[in-house]
Design an enzyme around this catalytic site. Structure first.
Site, PDB file in Angstrom:
ATOM      1  N   ASP A  11       0.936  -1.190   0.092  1.00  0.00           N
ATOM      2  CA  ASP A  11       0.028   0.183  -0.006  1.00  0.00           C
ATOM      3  C   ASP A  11       0.917   1.128  -0.056  1.00  0.00           C
ATOM      4  OD1 ASP A  11      -2.539   1.479   0.046  1.00  0.00           O
ATOM      5  OD2 ASP A  11      -2.039   2.129   2.381  1.00  0.00           O
ATOM      6  N   SER A  12       0.478   2.274  -0.510  1.00  0.00           N
ATOM      7  CA  SER A  12       0.849   3.673  -0.394  1.00  0.00           C
ATOM      8  C   SER A  12       1.517   3.985   1.105  1.00  0.00           C
ATOM      9  CB  SER A  12       0.191   4.716  -1.071  1.00  0.00           C
ATOM     10  OG  SER A  12      -1.071   4.834  -0.205  1.00  0.00           O
ATOM     11  N   TYR A  43      -0.851   8.606  -2.297  1.00  0.00           N
ATOM     12  CA  TYR A  43      -0.778   8.347  -3.967  1.00  0.00           C
ATOM     13  C   TYR A  43      -1.893   8.936  -4.618  1.00  0.00           C
ATOM     14  CZ  TYR A  43       3.041   4.499  -3.827  1.00  0.00           C
ATOM     15  OH  TYR A  43       4.009   3.972  -3.989  1.00  0.00           O
ATOM     16  N   CYS A  74      -4.357  -1.451  -2.232  1.00  0.00           N
ATOM     17  CA  CYS A  74      -4.536  -0.123  -2.320  1.00  0.00           C
ATOM     18  C   CYS A  74      -5.311   0.359  -3.718  1.00  0.00           C
ATOM     19  CB  CYS A  74      -2.890   0.465  -2.736  1.00  0.00           C
ATOM     20  SG  CYS A  74      -3.129   2.335  -2.907  1.00  0.00           S
ATOM     21  N   THR A  76      -5.770   2.808  -5.162  1.00  0.00           N
ATOM     22  CA  THR A  76      -5.309   3.941  -6.050  1.00  0.00           C
ATOM     23  C   THR A  76      -4.184   3.009  -6.968  1.00  0.00           C
ATOM     24  OG1 THR A  76      -5.673   5.552  -4.520  1.00  0.00           O
ATOM     25  CG2 THR A  76      -4.342   6.017  -6.412  1.00  0.00           C
ATOM     26  N   GLU A 159      -4.322   9.641   7.653  1.00  0.00           N
ATOM     27  CA  GLU A 159      -2.692   9.386   7.943  1.00  0.00           C
ATOM     28  C   GLU A 159      -2.181  10.243   9.093  1.00  0.00           C
ATOM     29  OE1 GLU A 159       0.163   8.165   5.547  1.00  0.00           O
ATOM     30  OE2 GLU A 159      -1.481   6.493   5.164  1.00  0.00           O
ATOM     31  N   CYS A 193     -11.201   2.913  -0.625  1.00  0.00           N
ATOM     32  CA  CYS A 193      -9.841   3.193  -0.296  1.00  0.00           C
ATOM     33  C   CYS A 193      -9.743   2.387   0.899  1.00  0.00           C
ATOM     34  CB  CYS A 193      -9.967   4.410  -0.114  1.00  0.00           C
ATOM     35  SG  CYS A 193      -8.202   5.087   0.632  1.00  0.00           S
ATOM     36  N   THR A 194      -8.462   1.659   0.929  1.00  0.00           N
ATOM     37  CA  THR A 194      -8.199   0.734   2.109  1.00  0.00           C
ATOM     38  C   THR A 194      -7.771   1.530   3.582  1.00  0.00           C
ATOM     39  OG1 THR A 194      -5.918   0.834   1.530  1.00  0.00           O
ATOM     40  CG2 THR A 194      -7.465  -0.905   0.750  1.00  0.00           C
ATOM     41  N   HIS A 195      -7.819   3.037   3.301  1.00  0.00           N
ATOM     42  CA  HIS A 195      -7.733   3.720   4.555  1.00  0.00           C
ATOM     43  C   HIS A 195      -9.093   4.076   5.284  1.00  0.00           C
ATOM     44  CE1 HIS A 195      -3.825   4.856   2.999  1.00  0.00           C
ATOM     45  NE2 HIS A 195      -3.538   5.681   4.134  1.00  0.00           N
TER      46      HIS A 195
HETATM   47  N1  DGL Z   1      -4.951   3.540   0.571  1.00  0.00           N
HETATM   48  C1  DGL Z   1      -5.019   4.017  -0.746  1.00  0.00           C
HETATM   49  C2  DGL Z   1      -6.249   3.551  -1.435  1.00  0.00           C
HETATM   50  O1  DGL Z   1      -6.704   2.278  -1.145  1.00  0.00           O
HETATM   51  C3  DGL Z   1      -4.767   5.502  -1.046  1.00  0.00           C
HETATM   52  C4  DGL Z   1      -3.937   6.333  -0.163  1.00  0.00           C
HETATM   53  C5  DGL Z   1      -3.276   7.210  -0.748  1.00  0.00           C
HETATM   54  O2  DGL Z   1      -3.861   8.140  -1.149  1.00  0.00           O
HETATM   55  O3  DGL Z   1      -2.166   7.054  -0.763  1.00  0.00           O
HETATM   56  O4  DGL Z   1      -6.964   4.199  -2.468  1.00  0.00           O
END
Ligand code: DGL
Length: 274
Positions: A11-12, A43, A74, A76, A159, A193-195
């Site tokens: 992941d990013s 990202y 991730c 993205t 984050e 988005c995994t966040h």
């Molecule tokens: N975790 C990422 C996703 O699932 C995005 C986080 C980022 O923008 O870096 O899209």
């Protein structure tokens, strides 16, 4: 037969740990290496080309560490890099290795939840602009209309550890309001988005009652279990000593504290220099 190796999870930053947590729960026997590119996160606001190059570089590092299967945990990276890596890079690097994403497993099941056939997808600006979700969902459920909403402030809130503060409510309410204004009939929201699972409790407070909210961790874990069953040749090269190893491209001290919240267990990471 190839040498066995751990399953790579990329992941990013921290978000992929919400997926890895579920992978480890569902498939505890395997070894896993997590790589978070925290030094270059987020990202979500970056160009296709940048996300592709960063992702490919990290996947190559995971391959160098022995992974024969890598999950891009991730959205993205899955939206902007997965197809190029699968089609152009893997044949050159090693056609027997695999890289999987998180968008297709989600698209495959979303139609099982929506009665109104109106689905909302929330993601980073990059994921939304890529149109990956509408394209993939259409393949499995052509009767579903997908409404998308970019949520550029959600990853920074997570984050920076601000998701539990009152300030976060403003942006959570704002993007949900914008999504639902596109169609009041949306009955299922994909957290693309995994966040975002970290925001789940707050999101639930701001959506109408009865809304189904899909987080990807369990979906991706189910899908990987199924994939490994259908591909015994890949399953055979995944090592099984239940080890978990964590790398970050930024400073491990900062990473570990935050990572343990996402992973829901203590994390001790090492630094990976790019
Ligand atoms: N975790 C990422 C996703 O699932 C995005 C986080 C980022 O923008 O870096 O899209």
């Amino acid at each position: 037969m190839y040498k066995q190796g751990p399953i790579g999870v990329f992941d990013s930053g921290y978000g992929g740990l919400t997926v890895m947590k579920e992978l480890v729960k569902k498939l505890p026997q395997y070894d896993y290496i997590y790589l978070g590119d925290n030094a270059r996160a987020p990202y979500g606001t970056r160009s296709f080309d940048t996300v592709y190059h960063y992702t490919l570089e990290c996947v190559q590092h995971l391959f160098d560490m022995g992974c024969r299967l890598v999950v891009l945990a991730c959205n993205t990276a899955s939206a902007k890099a997965l197809r190029s890596i699968q089609q152009n890079d893997l044949p050159r690097i090693d056609p027997d290795r695999r890289v999987l994403g998180v968008i297709r497993p989600t698209a495959e099941i979303v139609g099982n939840y929506s009665k109104s056939r109106k689905v909302g997808v929330m993601g980073t600006a990059g994921t939304i602009a890529s149109e990956s979700y509408p394209i993939e969902i259409e393949k499995f459920f052509p009767d579903i209309t997908v409404h998308q909403q970019a949520c550029p402030m959600w990853v920074p809130l997570v984050e920076n550890n601000e998701w539990n503060d009152a300030g976060a409510d403003y942006f959570i309410r704002k993007y949900i309001g914008q999504l639902l204004s596109r169609s009041p009939d949306i009955d299922t929201i994909v957290l693309g988005c995994t966040h975002y699972p970290l925001l789940l409790n707050k999101i639930k407070r701001f959506v109408p009652e009865g809304m189904t909210i899909l987080s990807q961790g369990t979906i991706v874990a189910e899908s990987l279990a199924d994939y490994l069953q259908r591909h015994p040749e890949i399953e055979a090269v995944c090592s099984k000593n239940s080890t978990r190893t964590f790398y970050t491209t930024d400073a491990p001290e900062g990473f570990d504290k935050q990572a343990s919240v996402f992973f829901d267990a203590p994390v001790t990471s090492k630094h990976l220099s790019l």
